[in-house]
Design a protein around this motif. Structure first.
Motif, PDB file in Angstrom:
ATOM      1  N   UNK A   1      -8.702  14.460  10.293  1.00 49.55           N
ATOM      2  CA  UNK A   1      -7.758  14.009   9.264  1.00 49.55           C
ATOM      3  C   UNK A   1      -7.123  15.203   8.556  1.00 49.55           C
ATOM      4  N   UNK A   2      -5.933  14.939   8.016  1.00 49.57           N
ATOM      5  CA  UNK A   2      -5.182  15.964   7.294  1.00 49.57           C
ATOM      6  C   UNK A   2      -4.868  15.438   5.893  1.00 49.57           C
ATOM      7  N   UNK A   3      -4.801  16.366   4.945  1.00 48.89           N
ATOM      8  CA  UNK A   3      -4.475  15.970   3.570  1.00 48.89           C
ATOM      9  C   UNK A   3      -2.949  15.880   3.461  1.00 48.89           C
ATOM     10  N   UNK A   4      -2.391  14.699   3.786  1.00 51.91           N
ATOM     11  CA  UNK A   4      -0.940  14.492   3.751  1.00 51.91           C
ATOM     12  C   UNK A   4      -0.465  14.400   2.302  1.00 51.91           C
ATOM     13  N   UNK A   5       0.788  14.756   2.017  1.00 54.89           N
ATOM     14  CA  UNK A   5       1.267  14.617   0.636  1.00 54.89           C
ATOM     15  C   UNK A   5       1.140  13.181   0.130  1.00 54.89           C
ATOM     16  N   UNK A   6       1.221  12.184   1.043  1.00 53.96           N
ATOM     17  CA  UNK A   6       1.176  10.784   0.609  1.00 53.96           C
ATOM     18  C   UNK A   6      -0.238  10.208   0.627  1.00 53.96           C
TER      19      UNK A   6
ATOM     20  N   UNK B   1       0.832  -1.189   0.000  1.00 54.89           N
ATOM     21  CA  UNK B   1       0.000   0.000   0.000  1.00 54.89           C
ATOM     22  C   UNK B   1       0.881   1.259   0.000  1.00 54.89           C
ATOM     23  N   UNK B   2       0.546   2.228  -0.787  1.00 56.34           N
ATOM     24  CA  UNK B   2       1.330   3.468  -0.830  1.00 56.34           C
ATOM     25  C   UNK B   2       0.887   4.298  -2.013  1.00 56.34           C
ATOM     26  N   UNK B   3       1.603   5.434  -2.237  1.00 57.60           N
ATOM     27  CA  UNK B   3       1.130   6.287  -3.326  1.00 57.60           C
ATOM     28  C   UNK B   3       1.516   5.731  -4.702  1.00 57.60           C
ATOM     29  N   UNK B   4       2.411   4.700  -4.737  1.00 59.81           N
ATOM     30  CA  UNK B   4       2.797   4.167  -6.052  1.00 59.81           C
ATOM     31  C   UNK B   4       2.457   2.682  -6.202  1.00 59.81           C
TER      32      UNK B   4
ATOM     33  N   UNK C   1      -3.109  25.423  10.497  1.00 57.49           N
ATOM     34  CA  UNK C   1      -3.370  24.533   9.363  1.00 57.49           C
ATOM     35  C   UNK C   1      -4.498  25.101   8.488  1.00 57.49           C
ATOM     36  N   UNK C   2      -4.323  25.007   7.175  1.00 57.61           N
ATOM     37  CA  UNK C   2      -5.369  25.527   6.284  1.00 57.61           C
ATOM     38  C   UNK C   2      -6.645  24.688   6.442  1.00 57.61           C
ATOM     39  N   UNK C   3      -7.773  25.404   6.483  1.00 46.68           N
ATOM     40  CA  UNK C   3      -9.067  24.741   6.713  1.00 46.68           C
ATOM     41  C   UNK C   3      -9.315  23.615   5.708  1.00 46.68           C
ATOM     42  N   UNK C   4      -8.960  23.896   4.435  1.00 46.05           N
ATOM     43  CA  UNK C   4      -9.281  22.902   3.396  1.00 46.05           C
ATOM     44  C   UNK C   4      -8.427  21.639   3.510  1.00 46.05           C
ATOM     45  N   UNK C   5      -7.382  21.688   4.327  1.00 49.39           N
ATOM     46  CA  UNK C   5      -6.545  20.492   4.505  1.00 49.39           C
ATOM     47  C   UNK C   5      -6.966  19.649   5.700  1.00 49.39           C
ATOM     48  N   UNK C   6      -8.022  20.077   6.393  1.00 49.21           N
ATOM     49  CA  UNK C   6      -8.525  19.322   7.550  1.00 49.21           C
ATOM     50  C   UNK C   6      -9.892  18.736   7.226  1.00 49.21           C
TER      51      UNK C   6
ATOM     52  N   UNK D   1      -2.860  12.420  -0.449  1.00 49.08           N
ATOM     53  CA  UNK D   1      -3.507  13.348  -1.358  1.00 49.08           C
ATOM     54  C   UNK D   1      -4.047  12.647  -2.609  1.00 49.08           C
ATOM     55  N   UNK D   2      -5.251  12.904  -3.122  1.00 45.55           N
ATOM     56  CA  UNK D   2      -6.189  13.934  -2.682  1.00 45.55           C
ATOM     57  C   UNK D   2      -6.987  13.538  -1.448  1.00 45.55           C
ATOM     58  N   UNK D   3      -6.691  12.351  -0.899  1.00 50.40           N
ATOM     59  CA  UNK D   3      -7.447  11.911   0.275  1.00 50.40           C
ATOM     60  C   UNK D   3      -6.781  12.395   1.559  1.00 50.40           C
ATOM     61  N   UNK D   4      -7.404  12.042   2.673  1.00 52.08           N
ATOM     62  CA  UNK D   4      -6.931  12.500   3.969  1.00 52.08           C
ATOM     63  C   UNK D   4      -6.486  11.303   4.818  1.00 52.08           C
ATOM     64  N   UNK D   5      -5.691  11.558   5.859  1.00 53.17           N
ATOM     65  CA  UNK D   5      -5.269  10.483   6.766  1.00 53.17           C
ATOM     66  C   UNK D   5      -5.282  11.003   8.199  1.00 53.17           C
ATOM     67  N   UNK D   6      -5.348  10.072   9.153  1.00 51.75           N
ATOM     68  CA  UNK D   6      -5.574  10.452  10.559  1.00 51.75           C
ATOM     69  C   UNK D   6      -4.468  11.332  11.153  1.00 51.75           C
ATOM     70  N   UNK D   7      -4.925  12.339  11.896  1.00 49.14           N
ATOM     71  CA  UNK D   7      -4.042  13.220  12.656  1.00 49.14           C
ATOM     72  C   UNK D   7      -4.350  13.072  14.145  1.00 49.14           C
ATOM     73  N   UNK D   8      -5.630  12.988  14.444  1.00 51.14           N
ATOM     74  CA  UNK D   8      -6.092  12.904  15.840  1.00 51.14           C
ATOM     75  C   UNK D   8      -7.408  12.136  15.859  1.00 51.14           C
ATOM     76  N   UNK D   9      -7.651  11.420  16.952  1.00 48.26           N
ATOM     77  CA  UNK D   9      -8.940  10.745  17.104  1.00 48.26           C
ATOM     78  C   UNK D   9      -9.677  11.355  18.288  1.00 48.26           C
ATOM     79  N   UNK D  10     -10.951  11.653  18.096  1.00 54.08           N
ATOM     80  CA  UNK D  10     -11.764  12.104  19.243  1.00 54.08           C
ATOM     81  C   UNK D  10     -12.789  11.005  19.481  1.00 54.08           C
ATOM     82  N   UNK D  11     -12.700  10.353  20.659  1.00 52.94           N
ATOM     83  CA  UNK D  11     -13.550   9.192  20.904  1.00 52.94           C
ATOM     84  C   UNK D  11     -14.377   9.384  22.172  1.00 52.94           C
TER      85      UNK D  11
END
Ligand code: GAP
Length: 509
Positions: free
Chosen positions: A326-331, A134-137, A300-305, A333-343
């Motif tokens: 989630x944050x739009x990480x370079x790896x 799994x990865x960007x390539x 952090x830019x709003x559109x990246x969260x 992108x264009x999707x998002x990946x976890x930064x913090x969980x609120x449970x």
């Protein structure tokens, strides 16, 4: 490959190393997978993010819905706790990833990270799956592998890259038809099996099962263990929070994406204890508050969260709601990946620890005499992952600048706030610049830099994300003023020496 052509992530990784933000741990011994060290600029950046979080949680907590400040206290608990802690929390049994080994290459993969594509040989005689990691390539990996295997075996593989399937979605009886990510033939992957992510050690001199302990995989459990002491020894009453920042350890099967997923990392976690009937309200409160914090405080830019509400069938059985910030990480992108969980963890943890420790962990309201086990809402973020977010958000590339690569870090979080230079090493300029440095370093992290051309010095400061540079030049002795250069606009302003402190104070506040 030129810098401009390298992937954004590769450029961030190499700038981080070149400028002393982040190094590979044990590099002189060849490194150790999943471990990273923070260099001089990196540790300062990490401490600034940690301090901003601590300030917003403990020193100056947000206002609650009633317009009054929330009550949140701090804790620093041990990394090694009684082993029963992890039985009660479920980590001893359940904290596992499903793994497969490759019998041919001896590689080990997380089963859900083995990504497969169907293939058919050109003569339609053989079919199965070719896999990559799994990865960007991933698609690239699979098609290169298909070409390579095809050349070796003298067959043309027709690979369907339109549908990628994780190994976990392929029935186990068909795993024999999968060619592993590094294997040369099908059927070399073992059946998936659980692999516990906790690092083990022993306490005391004997190394037996009785002395086995674990490095904590999260900071949260230390808070539950001290919840009663905190209630008994400080003046907090539900609703209240306990915050903690510290190291956690997970023997991740596939540490990856630089410091995004490592085996040793830092977390910033807060457990918010409240009356059961208010749990849902506090859960929603904390999702909004943490989204606001990453945007307004971390810059952090709003559109990246993105607030990703985890579907009910995917959250832990004891949780009444979980949202990943989630944050739009370079790896990703264009999707998002976890930064913090609120449970919203309900009363699960306290009840489990009450049961396993045989200690009452309920709370008795002194006025109403009501007795209950508080419910818990947990905003749990990664400090290490937060540093990666700051670097990704800040990274800029502009060929027209003194250094094409530069970091637009929010000034309040920048590792160095001020660069202070004498334009030339003569005519009293170094003495005046040093005097300014000695004065300002009391309040701001400053760097005095007298070497090389002014352009090179600006370049160095831009790469380090330093928001302002102050230059003492030939005119200073005459007009008692210095030049202040703004990192973001590269504009310069002449400011009287005796007004510099006030000037930068207003800019950096
Ligand atoms: N107490 C709940 C808990 O630990 P988690 O989602 O497993 O929840 C919280 O972890 C945060 O910790 C994640 O959102 C992430 O930012 C960070 N984190 C988790 N595992 C990590 C790893 N291997 N490397 C870096 N950060 C990690």
């Amino acid at each position: 490959m030129s810098k401009a052509e390298a992937s954004l992530m590769n450029r961030i990784v190499s700038l981080s190393k070149r400028r002393g933000f982040i190094y590979q741990a044990s590099e002189i011994y060849g490194g150790l997978g999943g471990f990273w060290d923070f260099g001089p600029l990196g540790v300062q950046l990490k401490n600034n993010l940690r301090d901003a979080w601590w300030h917003s949680m403990v020193e100056c907590p947000p206002m609650g819905p009633d317009g009054k400040p929330l009550s949140i206290v701090g804790l620093d608990s041990s990394i090694i706790q009684h082993p029963r802690t992890w039985q009660a929390s479920g980590h001893a049994e359940g904290f596992a990833d499903m793994m497969v080994d490759c019998r041919e290459t001896k590689s080990r993969y997380r089963a859900d990270h083995v990504i497969c594509a169907r293939y058919l040989s050109a003569d339609a005689k053989i079919s199965g799956y070719i896999s990559g990691q799994d990865g960007d390539n991933t698609k690239d990996q699979i098609s290169k592998k298909a070409d390579k295997l095809g050349r070796k075996k003298g067959i043309k593989f027709d690979v369907d890259l339109s549908e990628l399937i994780p190994l976990t979605s392929i029935p186990v009886e068909n795993h024999g038809r999968v060619i592993g990510p590094d294997a040369s033939k099908a059927g070399t992957l073992t059946d998936p099996r659980a692999f516990n992510l906790m690092f083990e050690s022993h306490y005391g001199v004997l190394q037996t099962d009785e002395t086995k302990v674990y490095l904590r995989p999260e900071t949260a459990q230390g808070i539950f263990l001290q919840y009663k002491n905190i209630l008994d020894t400080s003046r907090v009453r539900p609703p209240f929070g306990v915050a903690q920042v510290g190291k956690s350890f997970r023997n991740e099967v596939t540490p990856r994406n630089f410091i995004f997923r490592s085996r040793e990392f830092e977390q910033m976690e807060m457990e918010f204890f409240c009356p059961p009937e208010d749990g849902m309200m506090w859960y929603e409160f904390w999702v909004n508050e943490r989204m606001r914090w990453w945007e307004e405080v971390a810059g952090c830019k709003k559109e990246n969260l993105f607030a990703h509400v985890i579907p009910e069938d995917e959250i832990a059985h004891y949780s009444k709601g979980t949202t990943d910030i989630e944050y739009r990480w370079p790896f990703t992108e264009p999707n998002f990946g976890e930064l913090e969980g609120v449970a919203y963890r309900t009363d699960y943890d306290l009840k489990q620890h009450a049961k396993f420790s045989k200690t009452k962990l309920d709370y008795i309201d002194q006025e109403s005499k009501e007795r209950y086990v508080p419910h818990v809402v947990e905003p749990a973020s990664g400090l290490t992952r937060g540093v990666l977010l700051l670097l990704c958000e800040a990274y800029q590339y502009d060929e027209s600048r003194p250094s094409p690569e530069w970091l637009k870090i929010k000034p309040s979080l920048a590792p160095t706030k001020l660069g202070i230079f004498p334009l030339m090493n003569k005519d009293g300029m170094p003495e005046l610049a040093e005097k300014l440095y000695m004065d300002l370093r009391q309040d701001y992290t400053c760097q005095y830099d007298p070497k090389q051309s002014i352009g090179k010095r600006y370049a160095r400061m831009d790469e380090a994300g330093t928001p302002y540079c102050i230059t003492v030049d030939g005119e200073t002795l005459k007009d008692q003023a210095v030049t202040v250069r703004d990192r973001d606009t590269a504009s310069q302003e002449r400011v009287a020496i005796d007004k510099v402190r006030e000037y930068v104070g207003a800019k950096l506040s």
